[in-house]
Design an enzyme around this catalytic site. Sequence first.
Site, mmCIF file in Angstrom:
data_model
loop_
_atom_site.group_PDB
_atom_site.id
_atom_site.type_symbol
_atom_site.label_atom_id
_atom_site.label_comp_id
_atom_site.label_asym_id
_atom_site.label_seq_id
_atom_site.Cartn_x
_atom_site.Cartn_y
_atom_site.Cartn_z
ATOM 1 N N CYS A 203 1.129 -1.242 0.298
ATOM 2 C CA CYS A 203 0.091 -0.361 -0.088
ATOM 3 C C CYS A 203 1.032 1.620 0.069
ATOM 4 C CB CYS A 203 -1.062 0.350 1.244
ATOM 5 S SG CYS A 203 -1.756 -1.647 1.337
ATOM 6 N N HIS B 288 -9.286 2.296 -2.617
ATOM 7 C CA HIS B 288 -7.764 2.054 -1.802
ATOM 8 C C HIS B 288 -7.576 0.996 -2.492
ATOM 9 C CE1 HIS B 288 -3.935 1.193 -0.477
ATOM 10 N NE2 HIS B 288 -5.092 0.764 0.524
ATOM 11 N N CYS C 196 0.323 2.974 6.502
ATOM 12 C CA CYS C 196 1.116 1.981 6.764
ATOM 13 C C CYS C 196 0.565 0.292 5.547
ATOM 14 C CB CYS C 196 -0.234 0.558 7.894
ATOM 15 S SG CYS C 196 -1.829 0.723 7.118
#
Length: 436
Positions: A99, A392, A422
């Site tokens: 990510c 996302h 994160c």
Amino acid sequence: MSDRQQVTNARGERIAIVAGLRTPFAKQATAFHGISALDMGKMVVNELLVRSELDPKLIEQLVYGQVVQMPAAPNIAREIVLGTGMDVSTDAYSVTRACATSFQSAVNVAESIMTGNIEIGIAGGADSSSVLPIGVSKKLAHALVDLNKARTFGQKLQIFRRLGIKDLLPVPPAVAEYSTGLSMGQTAEQMAKTYNISRADQDALAHRSHTLANETWASGHLRDEVMVAHVPPYKQFIERDNNIRENSDLASYAKLRPAFDKKHGSVTAANSTPLTDGASAIILMSEGRAKALGYQPIGYIKSYAFTAIDVWQDMLMGPSYATPLALKRAGMELEDLTLIEMHEAFAAQTLANMQMFASKKFAEEKLGRNRAIGDIDMSKFNVLGGSLAYGHPFAATGTRLITQVCRELKRRGGGTGLATACAAGGLGAAMIVEVE
């Protein structure tokens, strides 16, 4: 030796973020159903070049990321170069850091500028959860390799006889962490229990995120940083993120059942990010080159940091480790920041990090600091909403955060901002930008 990070080239020029753009973000199998990450990447990079009125031939390097890799085009960066009119000699390579992928692509381009190897580059990332690399079972894969070597019909028949019906079924991409077998949702559930984060607090954060994101879209603030996407067969277009709840009602969040721990859990679909399709990109230049070309940068990179922690317990604590390092390298404290953008993978993960920012015990035991990172001022935190609302697409989130915080700081008259995330594998990323 100084702890300060010098994010400049040999001439002392800062690294300028000249422009940023993204596609709208769309939930899996909706507006971008059937559109690959590569196609979305080409779409956003091409539009970014057009809007910036920048000659594609001036781009010296493109670093781009993708988390869900497609075997047909393993180097997405090179394919974007070839598909957007850049010079064929343009350096291009792909990265992946879960990510935090487009944080990494941005830093790689910035470091190329810092060393003097280039003056202009593009960074970003794209992911599709709708176009996936569907695999085959290990037994079938083994058999297919053997079939290539088999010479007679009898040999081929013997290979097929080793297979059962189940061996022929398609295998979807893994959603669990390779090392632990835990999904990100299970990790978020683990963190909710570790830090005693209530279902009510998680739902409240999700409601806040959707409400602010909806207000932001209504204000028109995102129109210059989100393109209108036209997709085949070109009968429709998408101009807005389609995960945002336009009339978010806090009471409705309580109706959803836990998704990962059915009996004792608190993490639900409503307080988690959905699987999302989308792409984003930024243009980076040396300060001098940006000035020579007549650009007014939306921001400058002041510092950055990447960290890694153990994956077995609460591995989505990346912001709590990367942020203090980025602050130290910038010579700043948390309270010095004008805005804070933290990736909201899950409400539980976000709240856990916010809690640890304020914890002196965490700072002493985990960071070797004698004081907490600091209490987060909610008037500075994710002021336009966050990933819980926008969605996302794994590799696209980093440069979405960077662009969004820079442009919001610009609207407010300047200042400094933090973008942090994160990532799977216990990874963390943080970047501090300054805007004039």
